[in-house]
Design a protein around this motif. Structure first.
Motif: not given
Length: 303
Positions: A28-40
């Motif tokens: 559910s976190a990898l679906v978001y753009r620009g959230m790369d490092i904190g979502t692994a």
């Protein structure tokens, strides 16, 4: 499947190397753009080697539901199988797996006007009051929903207001079927809880070294995001938001993030223990990968 930091992505990529399969993210976190490092999120080299579907679908200001995931995953699975290949679903969002495996209830769509009214009630009465009302009107739903789970409490009230029936009734009476596929359920998790906790700490410190603070600052500075958004409630981002807002210092941000990640892993493991028909592997064991390859080969040879 598996808890956070257990090595799911690495195993999925190795399966991609060995079998005619394509990967679908269940996160559910990898679906978001620009959230790369904190979502692994898998890096560019990994994605070039083994592309992942259903990542980078939404801006962090947008929402993405389990129902949307189910529809998207079924579409991708159908496309992959039409090409004569095998879908491999990889991730740790257990609600998404449940939506796919068991189906979802047909609930009324979100109503923005009603949501504003409920948000106003929340501001005036508090979350505890709304959860208490839910306990009175729909005890079964209240027992399943944590008293601190703002999103699900408001959704339960929204469903009741729109349908005139309780969330529990609607979920039992109106259900879409699960996915029309056979599934091989592979669970990846270290045998020792201490080892999982060590990996969680090591991975978060690596995120900090790779620039997670800069990623957080960029999101914080946008001005259109808030800690109430689902994207910003993701582990690490929620705690990072509090740090940038001045609620606590950097060291406490790290400690809170590690504690929240360990709690997430515990919830994931609890769900996985209850999931029927799983095969569990500790990839630190010497023969684990060979065992996985054998099970997948046998599964794919079945009619």
């Amino acid at each position: 499947m598996g808890p956070t930091a257990s090595g799911k992505t690495g195993l999925a990529v190795r399966l991609h190397d060995h079998f005619p399969c394509d990967l679908i993210s269940v996160d559910s976190a990898l679906v978001y753009r620009g959230m790369d490092i904190g979502t692994a999120k898998p890096d560019a080299d990994t994605l070039a080697r083994a592309p992942h579907r259903l990542i980078n679908l939404r801006d962090p200001a947008e929402t993405y539901s389990a129902a949307e995931f189910r529809d998207d995953a079924l579409r991708e699975m159908a496309e992959i199988t039409r090409q004569g290949r095998v879908p491999v679903l990889v991730g740790g969002t257990m609600l998404y797996f449940r939506a796919l495996l068991e189906g979802l209830s047909e609930l009324p769509p979100a109503d923005e006007d009603l949501r504003r009214e409920l948000s106003q009630r929340l501001a005036e009465e508090g979350l505890q009051s709304l959860h208490g009302e839910l306990q009175h009107r729909d005890p079964a739903a209240a027992a399943r929903i944590e008293p601190t789970d703002r999103q699900r409490i408001l959704r339960a009230h929204e469903v009741m207001a729109l349908s005139g029936r309780t969330l529990s009734h609607m979920q039992a009476a109106h259900r879409r079927p699960g996915a029309p596929y056979r599934f091989l359920k592979l669970v990846v998790a270290p045998a020792a809880r201490a080892e999982l906790h060590r990996r969680i700490e090591q991975r978060f410190d690596q995120m900090l070294a790779e620039g997670f603070e800069q990623e957080l600052r960029g999101l914080f500075a946008r001005g259109d995001l808030s800690p109430e958004l689902p994207a910003m409630r993701a582990v690490g981002y929620r705690q990072g938001w509090g740090w940038l807002a001045g609620d606590f210092d950097r060291q406490e941000m790290r400690e809170r993030t590690l504690a929240a990640t360990r709690q997430l892993a515990k919830r994931q493991l609890t769900w996985l223990r209850r999931e029927p028909g799983t095969l569990c592997y500790d990839l630190d064991e010497e023969t684990a990968f060979e065992q996985v390859l054998h099970e997948v080969s046998v599964f794919l040879d079945r009619p």
